[in-house]
Every structure is written in structure tokens, then in C-alpha cells.
Design an enzyme around this catalytic site. Sequence first.
Site, PDB file in Angstrom:
ATOM      1  N   ASP A 177       7.945 -30.139 -32.441  1.00 55.59           N
ATOM      2  CA  ASP A 177       7.505 -31.423 -32.012  1.00 55.59           C
ATOM      3  C   ASP A 177       6.255 -31.588 -32.212  1.00 55.59           C
ATOM      4  O   ASP A 177       5.141 -30.867 -32.298  1.00 55.59           O
ATOM      5  CB  ASP A 177       7.756 -31.442 -30.498  1.00 55.59           C
ATOM      6  CG  ASP A 177       9.333 -31.703 -29.905  1.00 55.59           C
ATOM      7  OD1 ASP A 177      10.018 -32.012 -30.615  1.00 55.59           O
ATOM      8  OD2 ASP A 177       9.632 -31.117 -28.618  1.00 55.59           O
TER       9      ASP A 177
ATOM     10  N   ASP B  23      14.397 -36.774 -32.451  1.00 56.29           N
ATOM     11  CA  ASP B  23      14.495 -37.161 -30.958  1.00 56.29           C
ATOM     12  C   ASP B  23      14.361 -38.740 -31.023  1.00 56.29           C
ATOM     13  O   ASP B  23      15.123 -39.452 -30.275  1.00 56.29           O
ATOM     14  CB  ASP B  23      13.328 -36.812 -30.231  1.00 56.29           C
ATOM     15  CG  ASP B  23      13.443 -35.059 -29.887  1.00 56.29           C
ATOM     16  OD1 ASP B  23      14.229 -34.533 -30.015  1.00 56.29           O
ATOM     17  OD2 ASP B  23      12.116 -34.527 -29.954  1.00 56.29           O
TER      18      ASP B  23
END
Length: 190
Positions: free
Chosen positions: A140, A154
Site C-alpha cells: 500500500d 483497492d
Amino acid sequence: MTDELAADAAHPAPSSPRPRRAVLLFLFAGFAAFAYIFDQLTKLWVTSNMVEGERIPVLPPVLHWYFIRNSGAAFSIGENVTWVFTIIMVAVAVAILFQLRKLGSAWWALALGLLLGGALGNLTDRLFREPSFAMGHVVDFIQLPNFAIFNIADSAVVSSVVIICLLTLRGIALDGSHHLVAKRDGAKDV
């Protein structure tokens, strides 16, 4: 010969639904590939150019690149059950592929393509990143104020969910048919 042409012009052959279906499947595959490749390329860039924990201002104070590895789901939920997320992502990918036989809308092709591309992007991390197969931590790196750190996969999943909600609210089914949305407060048709 001219009689045959006149007869053909008077009674054209019905158009085949095959080309439309092929276009929809092509759109689906294109959106899925775009989401997956964009996700994997950005993760490759992050892992090649940043050190874990590094934070780079992009549009301060709104946007930063902040490299972390997430063993859980959104907001690091379920960090100790990474394998469960791997199974869920495989199930989601298979379910999407089964739904393709009903596909009849370009908007649904977009939504399902983004959903599949996002699911496969994070599934790739779960399967092949450290610490082990099927237990990998997701890369991330997108940080917004007061929000979870996330990635392109995402974003693709969330975008697809928003599109699916809008399609459902508008009464547009997966096959492209329109269903009447129930009127509020018993309002009558005019």
C-alpha cells in the site's frame, strides 16, 4: 439477382447478439487488465524506489506516497488471518467469471472488470509477496489525510462497488435490462 437483393433489402437478417457480447467481453477484459497492470506497475515502482516506511509528499497536505506492507484488509483489519483474504479473493474472481455469461451492459463490464483487476492485483501480492505463499502482505502506498493507506487495486475495487451501487439504484441489471425502481411513498404514475 436484383430480385434477391430487393428481397434482402426488404427483409434484412436480424442482427446477431454475438458481436455486442464480444465487445462487452472485450471491454470487461480491457478494464480488468488495465486495473491489474496499473496496480502491479505502481507497486513495482514503489518497491523499487522507496524504502518501507518512507513517506514522499506529492500534494501536501492532501496526498503522500507512504510505503507500507499490509497483512490485513482495509484499515489493517484481520492481520492474523491473511490466508482468509487469499481465499476470499479467489472466490470473488471465480464468482465474477461465472457472472460473465449474463453480461449485457457496458457499465457492468466496467464495474466487473475493475473488480476483477483489483481483486487479482491484491491476490498477486497475497500469493507471491513476503512472508510466504498465500500469506503475502499487500503493498500500500497512497495516503490521504485521516484515511487508510491504499493502492490502485483497492481504488479499482472501491470504484467498481460505487458503479455497481449506482447501477442497482438505477435499476440496470447485469444483463443490461432496466427494472423499475420502486417509487417512494406510493407515488402513482402520471
